[in-house]
Design an enzyme around this catalytic site. Sequence first.
Site, PDB file in Angstrom:
ATOM      1  CB  CYS A 208       5.499  -1.730 -12.177  1.00 45.42           C
ATOM      2  SG  CYS A 208       6.289  -1.544 -10.592  1.00 45.42           S
TER       3      CYS A 208
ATOM      4  CG  HIS B  72       1.925  -4.080 -11.915  1.00 46.87           C
ATOM      5  ND1 HIS B  72       2.951  -4.980 -11.750  1.00 46.87           N
ATOM      6  CD2 HIS B  72       2.149  -3.089 -11.002  1.00 46.87           C
ATOM      7  CE1 HIS B  72       3.753  -4.556 -10.792  1.00 46.87           C
ATOM      8  NE2 HIS B  72       3.288  -3.413 -10.319  1.00 46.87           N
TER       9      HIS B  72
ATOM     10  CG  ASN C 136       4.924  -4.921  -7.084  1.00 45.92           C
ATOM     11  OD1 ASN C 136       5.360  -5.211  -8.193  1.00 45.92           O
ATOM     12  ND2 ASN C 136       4.552  -3.704  -6.763  1.00 45.92           N
TER      13      ASN C 136
HETATM   14  N1  ACO Z   1       2.773  -4.443   9.076  1.00 47.25           N
HETATM   15  C1  ACO Z   1       1.983  -3.896  10.002  1.00 47.25           C
HETATM   16  N2  ACO Z   1       1.615  -2.609   9.992  1.00 47.25           N
HETATM   17  C2  ACO Z   1       2.077  -1.836   8.986  1.00 47.25           C
HETATM   18  C3  ACO Z   1       2.917  -2.340   7.975  1.00 47.25           C
HETATM   19  C4  ACO Z   1       3.265  -3.702   8.054  1.00 47.25           C
HETATM   20  N3  ACO Z   1       4.057  -4.306   7.127  1.00 47.25           N
HETATM   21  N4  ACO Z   1       3.195  -1.342   7.129  1.00 47.25           N
HETATM   22  C5  ACO Z   1       2.564  -0.255   7.558  1.00 47.25           C
HETATM   23  N5  ACO Z   1       1.886  -0.543   8.691  1.00 47.25           N
HETATM   24  C6  ACO Z   1       1.052   0.342   9.492  1.00 47.25           C
HETATM   25  C7  ACO Z   1       1.401   1.787   9.311  1.00 47.25           C
HETATM   26  O1  ACO Z   1       2.465   2.148  10.163  1.00 47.25           O
HETATM   27  C8  ACO Z   1       0.112   2.464   9.684  1.00 47.25           C
HETATM   28  O2  ACO Z   1       0.009   2.493  11.084  1.00 47.25           O
HETATM   29  P1  ACO Z   1      -0.635   3.775  11.838  1.00 47.25           P
HETATM   30  O3  ACO Z   1      -2.053   3.818  11.361  1.00 47.25           O
HETATM   31  O4  ACO Z   1      -0.479   3.402  13.271  1.00 47.25           O
HETATM   32  O5  ACO Z   1       0.195   4.929  11.389  1.00 47.25           O
HETATM   33  C9  ACO Z   1      -0.966   1.485   9.203  1.00 47.25           C
HETATM   34  O6  ACO Z   1      -0.293   0.224   9.040  1.00 47.25           O
HETATM   35  C10 ACO Z   1      -1.642   1.887   7.915  1.00 47.25           C
HETATM   36  O7  ACO Z   1      -0.644   2.153   6.954  1.00 47.25           O
HETATM   37  P2  ACO Z   1      -1.042   2.650   5.520  1.00 47.25           P
HETATM   38  O8  ACO Z   1       0.206   2.886   4.752  1.00 47.25           O
HETATM   39  O9  ACO Z   1      -1.988   3.792   5.643  1.00 47.25           O
HETATM   40  O10 ACO Z   1      -1.824   1.396   4.968  1.00 47.25           O
HETATM   41  P3  ACO Z   1      -2.664   1.248   3.659  1.00 47.25           P
HETATM   42  O11 ACO Z   1      -3.989   0.717   3.990  1.00 47.25           O
HETATM   43  O12 ACO Z   1      -2.596   2.444   2.769  1.00 47.25           O
HETATM   44  O13 ACO Z   1      -1.891   0.073   2.903  1.00 47.25           O
HETATM   45  C11 ACO Z   1      -0.290  -0.298   1.153  1.00 47.25           C
HETATM   46  C12 ACO Z   1      -0.544   0.257   2.535  1.00 47.25           C
HETATM   47  C13 ACO Z   1      -0.470  -1.815   1.176  1.00 47.25           C
HETATM   48  C14 ACO Z   1       1.146   0.023   0.771  1.00 47.25           C
HETATM   49  C15 ACO Z   1      -1.277   0.318   0.166  1.00 47.25           C
HETATM   50  O14 ACO Z   1      -1.312   1.725   0.307  1.00 47.25           O
HETATM   51  C16 ACO Z   1      -0.924   0.005  -1.259  1.00 47.25           C
HETATM   52  O15 ACO Z   1      -0.908  -1.130  -1.675  1.00 47.25           O
HETATM   53  N6  ACO Z   1      -0.657   1.026  -2.057  1.00 47.25           N
HETATM   54  C17 ACO Z   1      -0.256   0.820  -3.414  1.00 47.25           C
HETATM   55  C18 ACO Z   1       1.160   0.421  -3.382  1.00 47.25           C
HETATM   56  C19 ACO Z   1       1.609  -0.055  -4.708  1.00 47.25           C
HETATM   57  O16 ACO Z   1       0.866  -0.396  -5.577  1.00 47.25           O
HETATM   58  N7  ACO Z   1       2.849  -0.033  -4.834  1.00 47.25           N
HETATM   59  C20 ACO Z   1       3.413  -0.386  -6.029  1.00 47.25           C
HETATM   60  C21 ACO Z   1       4.779   0.003  -5.946  1.00 47.25           C
HETATM   61  S1  ACO Z   1       5.687  -0.176  -7.353  1.00 47.25           S
HETATM   62  C22 ACO Z   1       4.647  -0.540  -8.503  1.00 47.25           C
HETATM   63  O17 ACO Z   1       4.276  -1.648  -8.610  1.00 47.25           O
HETATM   64  C23 ACO Z   1       4.106   0.499  -9.320  1.00 47.25           C
END
Ligand code: ACO
Length: 318
Positions: free
Chosen positions: A110, A245, A275
């Site tokens: 990214c 980003h 993203n």
């Molecule tokens: N819909 C509904 N529920 C979901 C989904 C979905 N699409 N995805 C996950 N869940 C659930 C999980 O199963 C979990 O359930 P549980 O508590 O019963 O186990 C719950 O939601 C919480 O999941 P988390 O992964 O802990 O959620 P979090 O608040 O951390 O958010 C996210 C997840 C959005 C991915 C966040 O961590 C994030 O944005 N992280 C950074 C990711 C990022 O920047 N990625 C970039 C990738 S590549 C790049 O650009 C560098």
Amino acid sequence: MSFQIMGTGKAHPQFSLTNDQLSTIVDTNDEWISSRSGIKSRFIATTETGLELAAAAASHALDNAGMAAADLDLIICATLQGDNVTPSLACMVQQEIGAHCPAFDLNAACTGFVYALDAAAAYLDSGRAEKVLVVACEIMSKQLDWSHRSTCVLFGDGAGAVVLQKGDGLLASVLTAQGDKDLALLVPGFNNNNPFSQWPSRPTTLSMDGRKVFKFAVGAMAKDVKKVLAQAGLTPAQVKMVIPHQANIRIIQSAAKLLGFSEEQTAVGIDHYGNTSSASIPLVLDDLWRQGKIQRGDIIVLSAFGGGFTTGACVIKL
Ligand code: ACO
């Protein structure tokens, strides 16, 4: 130092996939996706290729700059992976737009667009090029497991481009890479049918430790942006727009708050692009430029983080 941005361009697929439509494919809903990531919809390639998007963004940027493809001395394409491993996407774009210069792909996940700007600056500074096209293009939809709700809802496809000419608009730049031994952000790529292989087969699609990436991203963006602003001798108040980003609205807002940027100064496109990895900054840059929200003479800050882990930031006077 090194370059002036002469023109910008972008392209994205026709099809916009909403959160509600996604909830018919995986167990998710608009409320979860919007509140956790800020994404409402994303463009997904159905028939479009990376080449079509990258070449369209490049042509758009050349038109905007009032230049012809034949004027280019170099093409750098930031991408995780083009339509093929080889030929590179940059070489395919070169042929498609009718340029005759060297062309190569650069993969810094990214952070690719910021890395590519820095590489272009080195060519321009050394006098080895006078006009450079940087295009970032990602078909993230190819890298995803569409049954995996925690990743497939976050990404989109698109391309953005800039045409650079020797100038003094790059005021400061920093790049970092620190390895990611736990593979918190991983796209393993393909398996093949090598009959001698004793490697265990593994999934080919994107996986990530979202919380780990989140924590890394906020700290890294704050550190990099402070560093480039100090290098340029500028304060946040002197910056017209920061273009981060676009991975998660909460990462963008947390980093902006730590750095002292107002909401008006912070560019957001994640709501309708998702993203798009390395393409996320140039997509938003082109929108801001064409909407007149940034103009010649303005100071902008770009900041990215990505797989690797890589990070990069720069300060540009338009
Ligand atoms: N819909 C509904 N529920 C979901 C989904 C979905 N699409 N995805 C996950 N869940 C659930 C999980 O199963 C979990 O359930 P549980 O508590 O019963 O186990 C719950 O939601 C919480 O999941 P988390 O992964 O802990 O959620 P979090 O608040 O951390 O958010 C996210 C997840 C959005 C991915 C966040 O961590 C994030 O944005 N992280 C950074 C990711 C990022 O920047 N990625 C970039 C990738 S590549 C790049 O650009 C560098």
